[in-house]
Write a protein that holds these residues in place. Structure first.
Motif, PDB file in Angstrom:
ATOM      1  N   ARG A  21       0.820  -1.205   0.000  1.00  0.00           N
ATOM      2  CA  ARG A  21       0.000   0.000   0.000  1.00  0.00           C
ATOM      3  C   ARG A  21       0.862   1.266   0.000  1.00  0.00           C
ATOM      4  O   ARG A  21       0.454   2.317  -0.502  1.00  0.00           O
ATOM      5  CB  ARG A  21      -0.909  -0.022   1.232  1.00  0.00           C
ATOM      6  CG  ARG A  21      -1.854   1.149   1.272  1.00  0.00           C
ATOM      7  CD  ARG A  21      -2.850   1.057   2.392  1.00  0.00           C
ATOM      8  NE  ARG A  21      -3.767   2.198   2.306  1.00  0.00           N
ATOM      9  CZ  ARG A  21      -4.939   2.258   2.890  1.00  0.00           C
ATOM     10  NH1 ARG A  21      -5.360   1.242   3.604  1.00  0.00           N
ATOM     11  NH2 ARG A  21      -5.689   3.314   2.766  1.00  0.00           N
ATOM     12  N   SER A  22       2.050   1.157   0.582  1.00  0.00           N
ATOM     13  CA  SER A  22       2.950   2.318   0.629  1.00  0.00           C
ATOM     14  C   SER A  22       3.339   2.828  -0.750  1.00  0.00           C
ATOM     15  O   SER A  22       3.788   3.957  -0.889  1.00  0.00           O
ATOM     16  CB  SER A  22       4.232   1.963   1.399  1.00  0.00           C
ATOM     17  OG  SER A  22       3.981   1.941   2.782  1.00  0.00           O
ATOM     18  N   ILE A  24       1.448   3.584  -3.083  1.00  0.00           N
ATOM     19  CA  ILE A  24       0.316   4.224  -3.767  1.00  0.00           C
ATOM     20  C   ILE A  24       0.658   5.604  -4.341  1.00  0.00           C
ATOM     21  O   ILE A  24       0.307   5.901  -5.484  1.00  0.00           O
ATOM     22  CB  ILE A  24      -0.926   4.270  -2.829  1.00  0.00           C
ATOM     23  CG1 ILE A  24      -2.181   4.575  -3.629  1.00  0.00           C
ATOM     24  CG2 ILE A  24      -0.763   5.283  -1.722  1.00  0.00           C
ATOM     25  CD1 ILE A  24      -3.467   4.326  -2.851  1.00  0.00           C
ATOM     26  N   LEU A  25       1.363   6.448  -3.582  1.00  0.00           N
ATOM     27  CA  LEU A  25       1.624   7.797  -4.109  1.00  0.00           C
ATOM     28  C   LEU A  25       2.486   7.764  -5.370  1.00  0.00           C
ATOM     29  O   LEU A  25       2.111   8.350  -6.386  1.00  0.00           O
ATOM     30  CB  LEU A  25       2.253   8.707  -3.043  1.00  0.00           C
ATOM     31  CG  LEU A  25       1.422   9.073  -1.806  1.00  0.00           C
ATOM     32  CD1 LEU A  25       2.142  10.118  -0.956  1.00  0.00           C
ATOM     33  CD2 LEU A  25       0.051   9.596  -2.193  1.00  0.00           C
ATOM     34  N   PRO A  26       3.638   7.072  -5.336  1.00  0.00           N
ATOM     35  CA  PRO A  26       4.418   7.035  -6.589  1.00  0.00           C
ATOM     36  C   PRO A  26       3.661   6.385  -7.745  1.00  0.00           C
ATOM     37  O   PRO A  26       3.828   6.818  -8.891  1.00  0.00           O
ATOM     38  CB  PRO A  26       5.678   6.236  -6.217  1.00  0.00           C
ATOM     39  CG  PRO A  26       5.487   5.722  -4.840  1.00  0.00           C
ATOM     40  CD  PRO A  26       4.399   6.512  -4.203  1.00  0.00           C
ATOM     41  N   HIS A  29       1.340   8.958  -9.219  1.00  0.00           N
ATOM     42  CA  HIS A  29       2.161   9.885 -10.024  1.00  0.00           C
ATOM     43  C   HIS A  29       2.414   9.298 -11.416  1.00  0.00           C
ATOM     44  O   HIS A  29       2.258   9.981 -12.428  1.00  0.00           O
ATOM     45  CB  HIS A  29       3.510  10.137  -9.349  1.00  0.00           C
ATOM     46  CG  HIS A  29       3.505  11.198  -8.288  1.00  0.00           C
ATOM     47  ND1 HIS A  29       3.081  12.490  -8.518  1.00  0.00           N
ATOM     48  CD2 HIS A  29       3.894  11.171  -6.987  1.00  0.00           C
ATOM     49  CE1 HIS A  29       3.212  13.206  -7.401  1.00  0.00           C
ATOM     50  NE2 HIS A  29       3.698  12.426  -6.456  1.00  0.00           N
ATOM     51  N   VAL A  60      -7.247   9.006  -1.480  1.00  0.00           N
ATOM     52  CA  VAL A  60      -5.870   9.492  -1.548  1.00  0.00           C
ATOM     53  C   VAL A  60      -5.720  10.493  -2.702  1.00  0.00           C
ATOM     54  O   VAL A  60      -5.154  11.577  -2.539  1.00  0.00           O
ATOM     55  CB  VAL A  60      -4.883   8.306  -1.698  1.00  0.00           C
ATOM     56  CG1 VAL A  60      -3.489   8.808  -2.073  1.00  0.00           C
ATOM     57  CG2 VAL A  60      -4.809   7.511  -0.409  1.00  0.00           C
TER      58      VAL A  60
END
Ligand SMILES: Cc1cc2nc3c(=O)[nH]c(=O)nc-3n(C[C@H](O)[C@H](O)[C@H](O)COP(=O)(O)O)c2cc1C
Ligand code: SF4
Ligand code: FES
Lengths: 154, 424
Positions: A21-22, A24-26, A29, A60
């Motif tokens: 889940r970590s 997700i941000l990249p 992008h 998110v």
């Protein structure tokens, strides 16, 4: 769903973190870079890859200011409006762009080439005023410099 | 006096980012030394240095490290806070851009001291170009045996993951940062428990700022006492200050702790632009109280001196305003920032910042009254100390301090009493 290069990067990101889940941000992008915005399909796809519910990706996407669910435009002109830039003439830069492009902050030119945004401090306060065009920094701006920058964009 | 270049010593070297330049100038010697020390000895040295967190809160670094329960069976993590989004602050960017190995070496030593085998650099998404700089440096370090398994034959293992944020000031707050790193919205957590005990994935986690970690190799190599004597008794070492606003030479300057604020403005910064007089300074990034010229003249750049004139050193973003500046406008600018960045979790901050913006708008439009100024003050009281995280407080301090020190910039905007309708 994405190009083989992006898919390979997504695979590598998922493998990199102790909990996927970590990533997700990249990953969001990457999705946005490839598709010009975050699409519904991308949200479902990312949820699938990370074993999340689509709403967990959606919440998110809507929290962070760098993600857009509408078309960003080819060049995202992000003029910093916060204090150090304001003291050094940010308002003049924004006004100049508004006049030149015929749009207000938050709008995209009809040809989809430019989006104008006023953003918060870009971490470039000692070289104010500043704008970011997509990911590139342009510092110590003047209206003339802005003209030059726009002219040289491919 | 002038700049004292410790953290910035390599900035002007050609190829300052390459590992060869770094090694030629003493790089990774501190790591070799540290790996021969015990964890306690390293923490002791950092305590001796009087290094305090450079991210804003100024918490003593060695003490924070000692809170990490090293005997815990859980994995431990080190997170470097590179979210740098406090308005007025732009130092971490150059520490990463010009000398990434200094940060990496600091991270390896810090991770070793707390027993972490995985670490992260949480970097604001706007600094996209720096990801490649950092990843290249990490690869170089790995190739030379400074990262990965069995570092320099010590059996100690560490990896660094560079993690981009996506635009959210609140993710600089350490617990919001951890939520974000876990793949969620960046809402702050309740403290305690502090991240040192329950942090990333529920495990002990040390969160330190880029500049804090970059100072660590120097402390280990030359000793805590050496570092401390560079600054004042209670504020050890040097610090980078980002100087912006109405000065002739804005920029990042590294000076000894305790350096006079006016000297930074007049000597490093070349004085106020266009020969104007100074009106106000925000010495520690947008979240600290604004001070006037008289207070600035008495202020040295250390934690205690800043406090004595009613403000804070915090992140070291020095924003300078000349005599033509309208403090109502600058305050309005900042409250818009906080409204935009409020994460929305708790009512006082979410609703309060929104109301504040509305009231400032009304006053700016010319229809404000004295009662609106009083309402602003009451709103501030109701946000301060009643919000879930320190952002609420940060939103209020710029307003209350500005209204106290520059009341005329506010009162001249409003009517004393409500207008009475006159018969025609
Ligand atoms: C609203 C808010 C924003 C913050 N932003 C940052 C930031 O951008 N960078 C940073 O290093 N610390 C920031 N902090 C401070 C962190 O919470 C934390 O104290 C710091 O990362 C600890 O590292 P240090 O002890 O090395 O300073 C912020 C705090 C708050 C309340
Ligand atoms: S004080 Fe503001 S930023 Fe902090 S939790 Fe509450 S709403 Fe979010
Ligand atoms: S205020 Fe514009 S970059 Fe910081």
């Amino acid at each position: 769903m994405f190009s083989p290069q992006t898919e390979a990067k997504i695979d590598a990101l998922i493998a990199k973190y102790p909990y996927k889940r970590s990533a997700i941000l990249p990953i969001i992008h990457l999705a946005q870079l490839e598709q010009g915005k975050v699409t519904e399909e991308a949200i479902h796809y990312i949820a699938d890859r990370l074993d999340l519910e689509p709403v967990e990706v959606y919440e998110v996407v809507t929290f962070y200011s760098m993600y857009f669910m509408e078309e960003i435009g080819k060049y995202h002109l992000q003029v910093c409006r916060t204090l150090s830039c304001m003291l050094c003439g940010a308002e003049e830069i924004t006004a100049h762009l508004e006049k030149k492009l015929g749009i207000k902050p938050g709008q995209v030119t009809p040809d989809g080439r430019f989006r104008l945004s006023e953003v918060e401090c870009l971490g470039s306060c000692a070289t104010a005023p500043v704008m970011q065009v997509n990911f590139d920094y342009y510092e110590n701006l003047t209206p003339e410099k802005v003209d030059e920058i726009l002219k040289n964009l491919p | 006096m002038a700049e004292t270049k410790i953290l910035t010593a390599r900035f002007d070297l050609p190829n300052s980012t390459s590992i060869d330049t770094y090694l030629k100038t003493g790089g990774y010697q501190a790591l070799e030394k540290a790996l021969k020390m015990t964890q306690e000895e390293i923490i002791e040295e950092v305590k001796k240095s009087a290094l305090r967190g450079r991210g804003g809160a100024g918490f003593p670094t060695g003490l924070k490290w000692s809170f990490v329960p090293r005997s815990s069976p859980k994995p431990k993590y080190l997170v470097c806070n590179a979210d740098e989004s406090e308005p007025g602050t732009c130092k971490d960017r150059y520490l990463m851009e010009k000398d990434p190995h200094q940060l990496i070496e600091g991270m390896i030593i810090s991770a070793y001291a707390i027993g972490a085998n995985l670490s992260f650099i949480y970097i604001r998404g706007e600094y996209w170009y720096l990801i490649a700089v950092l990843e290249k440096a990490i690869e170089e370090a790995r190739a030379r045996g400074y990262l990965g398994k069995n570092i320099l034959g010590s059996k100690f293992e560490l990896d660094i993951i560079v993690h981009p944020g996506a635009g959210a000031y609140i993710c600089g707050e350490e617990t919001a940062l951890l939520e974000s790193l876990e793949g969620k919205r960046g809402h702050p957590r309740i403290k305690p428990p502090f991240p040192a005990v329950v942090g990333l994935y529920g495990c002990p986690t040390l969160v330190n700022n880029v500049e804090t970690l970059s100072a660590v190799p120097h402390i280990i190599l030359k000793g805590g006492d050496w570092y401390r004597q560079l600054g004042t008794e209670k504020s050890g070492g040097t610090k980078m200050f980002s100087l912006s606003g109405h000065v002739n030479r804005p920029g990042n300057y590294e000076v000894r702790m305790g350096y006079p604020l006016m000297q930074l403005i007049n000597e490093e910064g070349g004085g106020i632009r266009d020969g104007k007089k100074l009106k106000a300074v925000i010495p520690g990034g947008s979240s600290v109280p604004i001070i006037n010229a008289e207070e600035a003249a008495r202020c040295n750049l250390d934690y205690e001196s800043c406090q004595s004139v009613g403000t804070m050193l915090a992140s070291g973003g020095v924003i300078v305003m000349d005599e033509t500046t309208d403090i109502f406008e600058t305050t309005f600018n900042l409250i818009k920032f906080y409204k935009h960045e409020s994460c929305g979790w708790c009512t006082p901050c979410r609703e309060g910042t929104d109301w504040l913006v509305k009231l400032f708008k009304k006053i700016k439009s010319g229809s404000g009254t004295q009662a609106d100024l009083e309402l602003i003050e009451r709103l501030c009281v109701n946000i301060e100390g009643r919000s879930h995280c320190p952002l609420g407080e940060a939103a209020v301090l710029p307003i209350t301090s500005a209204m106290k020190r520059f009341p005329e910039d506010f009162t001249k905007r409003v009517r004393k009493t409500l207008p009475v309708l006159q018969p025609a």
